[in-house]
Design a protein around this motif. Sequence first.
Motif, PDB file in Angstrom:
ATOM      1  N   ILE A 330       0.848  -1.182   0.000  1.00 26.41           N
ATOM      2  CA  ILE A 330       0.000   0.000   0.000  1.00 26.41           C
ATOM      3  C   ILE A 330       0.893   1.244   0.000  1.00 26.41           C
ATOM      4  O   ILE A 330       1.826   1.348   0.804  1.00 26.41           O
ATOM      5  CB  ILE A 330      -0.915   0.040   1.240  1.00 26.41           C
ATOM      6  N   SER A 331       0.598   2.179  -0.894  1.00 28.76           N
ATOM      7  CA  SER A 331       1.317   3.445  -0.922  1.00 28.76           C
ATOM      8  C   SER A 331       0.515   4.479  -0.136  1.00 28.76           C
ATOM      9  O   SER A 331      -0.640   4.766  -0.473  1.00 28.76           O
ATOM     10  CB  SER A 331       1.500   3.905  -2.370  1.00 28.76           C
ATOM     11  N   VAL A 332       1.129   5.003   0.927  1.00 30.70           N
ATOM     12  CA  VAL A 332       0.472   6.012   1.772  1.00 30.70           C
ATOM     13  C   VAL A 332       1.111   7.368   1.451  1.00 30.70           C
ATOM     14  O   VAL A 332       2.270   7.613   1.779  1.00 30.70           O
ATOM     15  CB  VAL A 332       0.630   5.685   3.263  1.00 30.70           C
ATOM     16  N   ALA A 333       0.342   8.213   0.797  1.00 27.62           N
ATOM     17  CA  ALA A 333       0.884   9.504   0.353  1.00 27.62           C
ATOM     18  C   ALA A 333       1.204  10.411   1.543  1.00 27.62           C
ATOM     19  O   ALA A 333       0.689  10.218   2.655  1.00 27.62           O
ATOM     20  CB  ALA A 333      -0.116  10.190  -0.571  1.00 27.62           C
ATOM     21  N   SER A 412       4.131  13.709   7.466  1.00 24.58           N
ATOM     22  CA  SER A 412       5.168  13.826   6.440  1.00 24.58           C
ATOM     23  C   SER A 412       4.757  14.871   5.398  1.00 24.58           C
ATOM     24  O   SER A 412       3.648  14.824   4.867  1.00 24.58           O
ATOM     25  CB  SER A 412       5.405  12.482   5.757  1.00 24.58           C
ATOM     26  N   THR A 413       5.660  15.790   5.145  1.00 28.82           N
ATOM     27  CA  THR A 413       5.353  16.865   4.196  1.00 28.82           C
ATOM     28  C   THR A 413       5.628  16.464   2.754  1.00 28.82           C
ATOM     29  O   THR A 413       4.903  16.876   1.842  1.00 28.82           O
ATOM     30  CB  THR A 413       6.193  18.107   4.530  1.00 28.82           C
ATOM     31  N   PHE A 414       6.650  15.627   2.541  1.00 26.14           N
ATOM     32  CA  PHE A 414       7.080  15.353   1.177  1.00 26.14           C
ATOM     33  C   PHE A 414       7.064  13.868   0.801  1.00 26.14           C
ATOM     34  O   PHE A 414       6.879  13.542  -0.374  1.00 26.14           O
ATOM     35  CB  PHE A 414       8.511  15.885   0.951  1.00 26.14           C
ATOM     36  N   PHE A 415       7.300  12.973   1.769  1.00 27.91           N
ATOM     37  CA  PHE A 415       7.601  11.585   1.417  1.00 27.91           C
ATOM     38  C   PHE A 415       6.402  10.646   1.608  1.00 27.91           C
ATOM     39  O   PHE A 415       5.782  10.628   2.671  1.00 27.91           O
ATOM     40  CB  PHE A 415       8.775  11.068   2.270  1.00 27.91           C
ATOM     41  N   LYS A 416       6.129   9.915   0.560  1.00 27.23           N
ATOM     42  CA  LYS A 416       5.138   8.840   0.690  1.00 27.23           C
ATOM     43  C   LYS A 416       5.815   7.644   1.363  1.00 27.23           C
ATOM     44  O   LYS A 416       7.051   7.528   1.388  1.00 27.23           O
ATOM     45  CB  LYS A 416       4.587   8.431  -0.674  1.00 27.23           C
ATOM     46  N   LYS A 417       5.009   6.734   1.889  1.00 29.82           N
ATOM     47  CA  LYS A 417       5.527   5.507   2.512  1.00 29.82           C
ATOM     48  C   LYS A 417       4.868   4.313   1.814  1.00 29.82           C
ATOM     49  O   LYS A 417       3.648   4.311   1.585  1.00 29.82           O
ATOM     50  CB  LYS A 417       5.181   5.472   4.002  1.00 29.82           C
ATOM     51  N   VAL A 418       5.676   3.331   1.471  1.00 34.44           N
ATOM     52  CA  VAL A 418       5.154   2.105   0.869  1.00 34.44           C
ATOM     53  C   VAL A 418       5.105   1.035   1.954  1.00 34.44           C
ATOM     54  O   VAL A 418       6.135   0.669   2.526  1.00 34.44           O
ATOM     55  CB  VAL A 418       6.004   1.645  -0.323  1.00 34.44           C
ATOM     56  N   LEU A 419       3.924   0.577   2.213  1.00 35.40           N
ATOM     57  CA  LEU A 419       3.668  -0.306   3.342  1.00 35.40           C
ATOM     58  C   LEU A 419       3.396  -1.716   2.831  1.00 35.40           C
ATOM     59  O   LEU A 419       2.591  -1.922   1.916  1.00 35.40           O
ATOM     60  CB  LEU A 419       2.446   0.222   4.097  1.00 35.40           C
ATOM     61  N   ARG A 420       4.065  -2.683   3.392  1.00 29.64           N
ATOM     62  CA  ARG A 420       3.750  -4.092   3.124  1.00 29.64           C
ATOM     63  C   ARG A 420       3.007  -4.610   4.352  1.00 29.64           C
ATOM     64  O   ARG A 420       3.578  -4.698   5.433  1.00 29.64           O
ATOM     65  CB  ARG A 420       5.025  -4.889   2.882  1.00 29.64           C
ATOM     66  N   VAL A 421       1.717  -4.932   4.179  1.00 25.71           N
ATOM     67  CA  VAL A 421       0.875  -5.155   5.351  1.00 25.71           C
ATOM     68  C   VAL A 421      -0.027  -6.368   5.173  1.00 25.71           C
ATOM     69  O   VAL A 421      -0.466  -6.687   4.071  1.00 25.71           O
ATOM     70  CB  VAL A 421       0.019  -3.889   5.641  1.00 25.71           C
ATOM     71  N   LYS A 422      -0.293  -7.035   6.284  1.00 20.55           N
ATOM     72  CA  LYS A 422      -1.254  -8.141   6.340  1.00 20.55           C
ATOM     73  C   LYS A 422      -2.087  -7.968   7.598  1.00 20.55           C
ATOM     74  O   LYS A 422      -1.554  -7.747   8.688  1.00 20.55           O
ATOM     75  CB  LYS A 422      -0.540  -9.487   6.378  1.00 20.55           C
ATOM     76  N   VAL A 423      -3.421  -8.049   7.453  1.00 19.43           N
ATOM     77  CA  VAL A 423      -4.345  -7.928   8.573  1.00 19.43           C
ATOM     78  C   VAL A 423      -5.315  -9.094   8.515  1.00 19.43           C
ATOM     79  O   VAL A 423      -5.845  -9.419   7.454  1.00 19.43           O
ATOM     80  CB  VAL A 423      -5.127  -6.596   8.529  1.00 19.43           C
ATOM     81  N   ASP A 424      -5.559  -9.721   9.661  1.00 17.19           N
ATOM     82  CA  ASP A 424      -6.522 -10.820   9.741  1.00 17.19           C
ATOM     83  C   ASP A 424      -7.456 -10.607  10.918  1.00 17.19           C
ATOM     84  O   ASP A 424      -7.077  -9.984  11.919  1.00 17.19           O
ATOM     85  CB  ASP A 424      -5.818 -12.168   9.942  1.00 17.19           C
TER      86      ASP A 424
END
Length: 441
Positions: A330-333, A412-424
């Motif tokens: 997931i990309s979190v802007a 965060s003002t400038f950087f997006k974060k790419v999240l590798r996630v699993k939820v159950d």
Amino acid sequence: MASTEGLVPITRAFLASYYDKYPFSLLPNKVSRLTSELRSLADDLCLQEFLPLDEEESLLAIEAKVQAPRKTDENFWKNREQIEEIIFLLEKSNWPDLVRKQGSAEEVEFAGLFGRWKEKFQKTLNTLQFFQSRNSESVFNTVMTYMPQDFRGTLIKQQRERSERNKQGEVDALVNSGGSIRERYALLWKQQMERRQQLAQLGSATGVYKTLVKYLVGVPQVLLDFIRQINDDEGPMEEQRQRYGPPLYSLTKMVINIRFLLALSWRRFEARKLQRQQITVLEEAIEVYTTEFERFVEFLGEVFANSPFFITAESAGAMGGEKNTEYKEISVAARRTYEVSLMVETVKSYITWDFSLVPGKINLDIGFSLEYIDSSGQKMVILPYKRCESDKGKFCTCMAGNYKLVWDNSYSTFFKKVLRVKVDCILPVSDSVSSEATESL
């Protein structure tokens, strides 16, 4: 023990391609025509004011109108229930009094007719019972080929036999206490759903319990993945329901209407014997139903016998299936959050999470929190906000309701974060599941 290396569970796309090789020829138009005629004749009898519907007939009237169940196996159980009910009506001891006495040529003719109908339904019942038994054994034996061929496999077989004996004991106790055919099949379906739920819980197991199952009992991960996802709403079995469900649903409706008309006729026989039109429609409907249902069962038996559980990852990819992974990227802007809401209906369920940031040019953190939202919209903090690169954990719910997991990149003002996630969200592991796992160990 068969190797599972390089294998993944069947995908819906692969199953669709497999089913393309097994088209089922359409049911004849007379199935729907006869079902409508049966229903019309039953409605005529319902309008007779001299004998109102009893409780059983009222339930049948409702079943005859509503849609058939969507689940394939539930439809098979429903057909089996109706067939047994019809055979019960066609037992000589349950014939209308006038027919049992056979005091006239007409009543002798009725007796011969009822006997032939019973033979047809008994043959169909035998076909269905054989199909269900063979399919169950085939699935279990296939699973066992991927299990350890040592004492652990033996223990699993013994536990299955013990579990099935206990279930049969419940059915026997109900029958001995005078339970009806309807009550018996309600119990059988409840037991079937318990089996399915236990498998789903096993496939969704996490933490220590999953370690025990996977390593000590010897259940391969690919098998856990298979039993976890096989019955998902949009999973592989949805393809089966869409492909072969419609003809089965039509046959289910037909047999319910056959039974409904017979049940109504039996109670009203002395006041109004079966008319020639009713006999003609019933005779044709019974012939068509038993022939078409046996054809469908035998066809599906062949499909199931050749259907694979697992395929290679390459085959799954070639069919356009998803990768065999429980994680999403997931990309979190910047200045945004990512949320996952889970509606939990059962207390003591486990909410589990496992996430990490995908490494980039700049290794940063992300905010994470877990909160509970009640029916009035009030929030309760379950896991306080913290900033981290990764986290893995679980929470045992003490209240039913909406739980929200939040990943926060709003600071965060400038950087997006790419999240590798699993939820159950994992339902409570029932005592029976826990005991079976323990005994298997």
